[in-house]
Design an enzyme around this catalytic site. Structure first.
Site, PDB file in Angstrom:
ATOM      1  N   TYR A  56       2.777  49.775  41.113  1.00 30.75           N
ATOM      2  CA  TYR A  56       3.672  48.773  40.541  1.00 30.75           C
ATOM      3  C   TYR A  56       5.074  48.863  41.150  1.00 30.75           C
ATOM      4  O   TYR A  56       5.781  49.851  40.952  1.00 30.75           O
ATOM      5  CB  TYR A  56       3.764  48.931  39.027  1.00 30.75           C
ATOM      6  CG  TYR A  56       2.436  48.837  38.304  1.00 30.75           C
ATOM      7  CD1 TYR A  56       1.336  48.206  38.884  1.00 30.75           C
ATOM      8  CD2 TYR A  56       2.274  49.386  37.040  1.00 30.75           C
ATOM      9  CE1 TYR A  56       0.124  48.116  38.217  1.00 30.75           C
ATOM     10  CE2 TYR A  56       1.065  49.297  36.360  1.00 30.75           C
ATOM     11  CZ  TYR A  56      -0.008  48.671  36.962  1.00 30.75           C
ATOM     12  OH  TYR A  56      -1.212  48.597  36.297  1.00 30.75           O
ATOM     13  N   HIS A 122      -6.987  54.155  39.993  1.00 28.79           N
ATOM     14  CA  HIS A 122      -6.650  52.744  39.808  1.00 28.79           C
ATOM     15  C   HIS A 122      -7.761  51.823  40.319  1.00 28.79           C
ATOM     16  O   HIS A 122      -8.080  50.806  39.707  1.00 28.79           O
ATOM     17  CB  HIS A 122      -5.334  52.443  40.531  1.00 28.79           C
ATOM     18  CG  HIS A 122      -4.601  51.267  40.003  1.00 28.79           C
ATOM     19  ND1 HIS A 122      -3.273  51.059  40.264  1.00 28.79           N
ATOM     20  CD2 HIS A 122      -4.989  50.218  39.240  1.00 28.79           C
ATOM     21  CE1 HIS A 122      -2.871  49.938  39.679  1.00 28.79           C
ATOM     22  NE2 HIS A 122      -3.901  49.405  39.055  1.00 28.79           N
ATOM     23  N   SER A 201      -4.253  43.155  30.162  1.00 23.18           N
ATOM     24  CA  SER A 201      -4.203  41.685  30.034  1.00 23.18           C
ATOM     25  C   SER A 201      -4.929  41.204  28.781  1.00 23.18           C
ATOM     26  O   SER A 201      -5.742  40.270  28.841  1.00 23.18           O
ATOM     27  CB  SER A 201      -4.781  41.017  31.292  1.00 23.18           C
ATOM     28  OG  SER A 201      -4.013  41.329  32.425  1.00 23.18           O
ATOM     29  N   LEU A 203      -3.918  39.459  26.491  1.00 23.04           N
ATOM     30  CA  LEU A 203      -3.505  38.100  26.136  1.00 23.04           C
ATOM     31  C   LEU A 203      -3.792  37.111  27.261  1.00 23.04           C
ATOM     32  O   LEU A 203      -3.160  36.059  27.357  1.00 23.04           O
ATOM     33  CB  LEU A 203      -2.020  38.088  25.754  1.00 23.04           C
ATOM     34  CG  LEU A 203      -1.703  38.899  24.490  1.00 23.04           C
ATOM     35  CD1 LEU A 203      -0.208  38.942  24.234  1.00 23.04           C
ATOM     36  CD2 LEU A 203      -2.439  38.345  23.278  1.00 23.04           C
ATOM     37  N   GLY A 204      -4.769  37.457  28.105  1.00 20.50           N
ATOM     38  CA  GLY A 204      -5.186  36.527  29.147  1.00 20.50           C
ATOM     39  C   GLY A 204      -4.089  36.169  30.117  1.00 20.50           C
ATOM     40  O   GLY A 204      -3.984  35.019  30.543  1.00 20.50           O
ATOM     41  N   ARG A 205      -3.252  37.146  30.468  1.00 14.73           N
ATOM     42  CA  ARG A 205      -2.128  36.941  31.398  1.00 14.73           C
ATOM     43  C   ARG A 205      -1.237  35.787  30.935  1.00 14.73           C
ATOM     44  O   ARG A 205      -0.728  35.009  31.743  1.00 14.73           O
ATOM     45  CB  ARG A 205      -2.631  36.715  32.818  1.00 14.73           C
ATOM     46  CG  ARG A 205      -3.472  37.887  33.345  1.00 14.73           C
ATOM     47  CD  ARG A 205      -3.897  37.675  34.789  1.00 14.73           C
ATOM     48  NE  ARG A 205      -4.834  38.703  35.216  1.00 14.73           N
ATOM     49  CZ  ARG A 205      -4.514  39.891  35.724  1.00 14.73           C
ATOM     50  NH1 ARG A 205      -3.243  40.217  35.848  1.00 14.73           N
ATOM     51  NH2 ARG A 205      -5.441  40.750  36.099  1.00 14.73           N
ATOM     52  N   GLY A 206      -1.071  35.708  29.616  1.00 19.50           N
ATOM     53  CA  GLY A 206      -0.189  34.707  29.033  1.00 19.50           C
ATOM     54  C   GLY A 206      -0.904  33.508  28.447  1.00 19.50           C
ATOM     55  O   GLY A 206      -0.353  32.819  27.573  1.00 19.50           O
ATOM     56  N   PHE A 207      -2.130  33.237  28.883  1.00 18.85           N
ATOM     57  CA  PHE A 207      -2.840  32.047  28.407  1.00 18.85           C
ATOM     58  C   PHE A 207      -2.991  32.051  26.893  1.00 18.85           C
ATOM     59  O   PHE A 207      -2.748  31.035  26.224  1.00 18.85           O
ATOM     60  CB  PHE A 207      -4.214  31.951  29.076  1.00 18.85           C
ATOM     61  CG  PHE A 207      -5.069  30.840  28.529  1.00 18.85           C
ATOM     62  CD1 PHE A 207      -4.834  29.528  28.898  1.00 18.85           C
ATOM     63  CD2 PHE A 207      -6.102  31.112  27.633  1.00 18.85           C
ATOM     64  CE1 PHE A 207      -5.607  28.492  28.379  1.00 18.85           C
ATOM     65  CE2 PHE A 207      -6.880  30.087  27.107  1.00 18.85           C
ATOM     66  CZ  PHE A 207      -6.629  28.775  27.487  1.00 18.85           C
TER      67      PHE A 207
END
Length: 329
Positions: A56, A122, A201, A203-207
């Protein structure tokens, strides 16, 4: 629902913080002051599980976490990752034992700590037997540089092979209402082996927050632009899924994000979610999901509304898919 969950001998809250987007992946990261405020705000809000990686920001995220949270090291469980990192500005997957050991040494320095509580591979470097990579990590456990070993984005079969070499404390992969691949085999394998499942993720990468309506607003370097579900036509096809989710959230008296997180945590006591955010108020909203009581029928209906049968397009493009080892529908 249990307020704390197990990662081997560690006890952590069911919702931690994924630190990636404070330095990486979703366009221009926040400035240092805002990133510091999110990390310290998370700690003050009770977050006791922070997840970073050598990849990252090509080391920048570990440096940030080490600088800001290092003085509070006894208050939280620290997770990081090796096996995928930046080399001369290029992302490289390298699971050779010598590389993993060198990466760990560099991470310890950046993280301002003597030991990493949970250290993941990873990505499985398919040029190196998983037994060899895990064997190297087992050596780091013996040396006292890491406490527990984790894997990321691997199949149930690979998990079992790795676990035969050294106990695997946690397996991390994407899991949410709209990404159900772990339900094929990995969730059960984790139950069988006593391995925690860490959902990134969630939250679905924001979706699933319902706040991203136009993918045209994504930054040029946002990694979602290369993901099939975020291609304009596919995203438009997925947007109607948010209407029933919002209706169910309204019925439950919570936000869609909280409903999505509550659904995830209800899928097993061995599941821990690590949403990421650059906004402290979003983090506080997420954390509340671990404490709200939602009727089982609402959770069931949320799962029926958004799943692998109702979502349009796969989560990764074909080239990315070759780099991982997870089961696919």
């Amino acid at each position: 629902m249990s307020i704390q969950r197990n990662i081997a001998s560690l006890r952590v809250s069911p919702i931690g913080l994924g630190c990636m987007n404070l330095s990486h992946a979703y366009g221009t990261p926040p400035d240092a002051r805002q990133a510091e405020a999110v990390l310290l705000g998370a700690l003050d809000a009770g977050v006791d599980f922070f997840d970073t990686a050598a990849l990252y920001g090509f080391g920048a995220n570990e440096t940030l976490v080490g600088k800001v949270l290092g003085p509070h090291r006894q208050r939280f469980t620290l997770a990081s990752k090796c096996g995928m990192q930046g080399v001369d500005g290029v992302r490289v997957i390298d699971g050779r034992p010598a590389t993993l050991k060198a990466t760990c040494e560099a991470s310890l320095q950046r993280l301002n700590t003597d030991v990493i509580d949970l250290y993941y591979l990873h990505r499985w470097d398919k040029n190196v037997p998983i037994e060899d990579s895990v064997g190297a990590l087992a050596g780091l456990v013996q040396e006292g540089k890491i406490r527990h070993i984790g894997l990321s984005e691997v199949s149930a079969a690979t998990l079992r092979r790795a676990h035969a070499v050294h106990p695997i404390a946690a397996l991390q992969t994407e899991y949410s209402l709209w990404t159900r691949n772990p339900e094929i085999a990995v969730l059960q394998a984790c139950r069988d082996l006593g391995t925690a499942f860490v959902a990134f993720s969630p939250l679905g990468r924001g979706f699933l927050t319902g706040t991203l309506r136009d993918v045209g607003t994504l930054a040029a370097k946002d990694i979602r632009r290369a993901m099939p579900r975020f291609e304009p036509a596919n995203y438009a096809a997925n947007l109607p899924l948010l209407k029933p989710l919002q209706a169910l959230a309204d019925k439950a008296g919570c936000t869609p994000a909280q409903l999505a997180l509550a659904w995830l945590l209800a899928q097993g006591e061995h599941i821990i979610a690590i949403p990421g955010t650059t906004q402290l108020h979003h983090l506080q909203e997420d954390l509340h999901a671990a404490h709200i009581q939602i009727d089982a029928d609402i959770l069931r209906r949320a799962g029926e509304a958004i799943n692998q049968h109702t979502v349009t397009a796969p989560r990764y493009a074909a080239a990315t898919q070759t780099e991982i080892d997870t089961e696919e529908f």
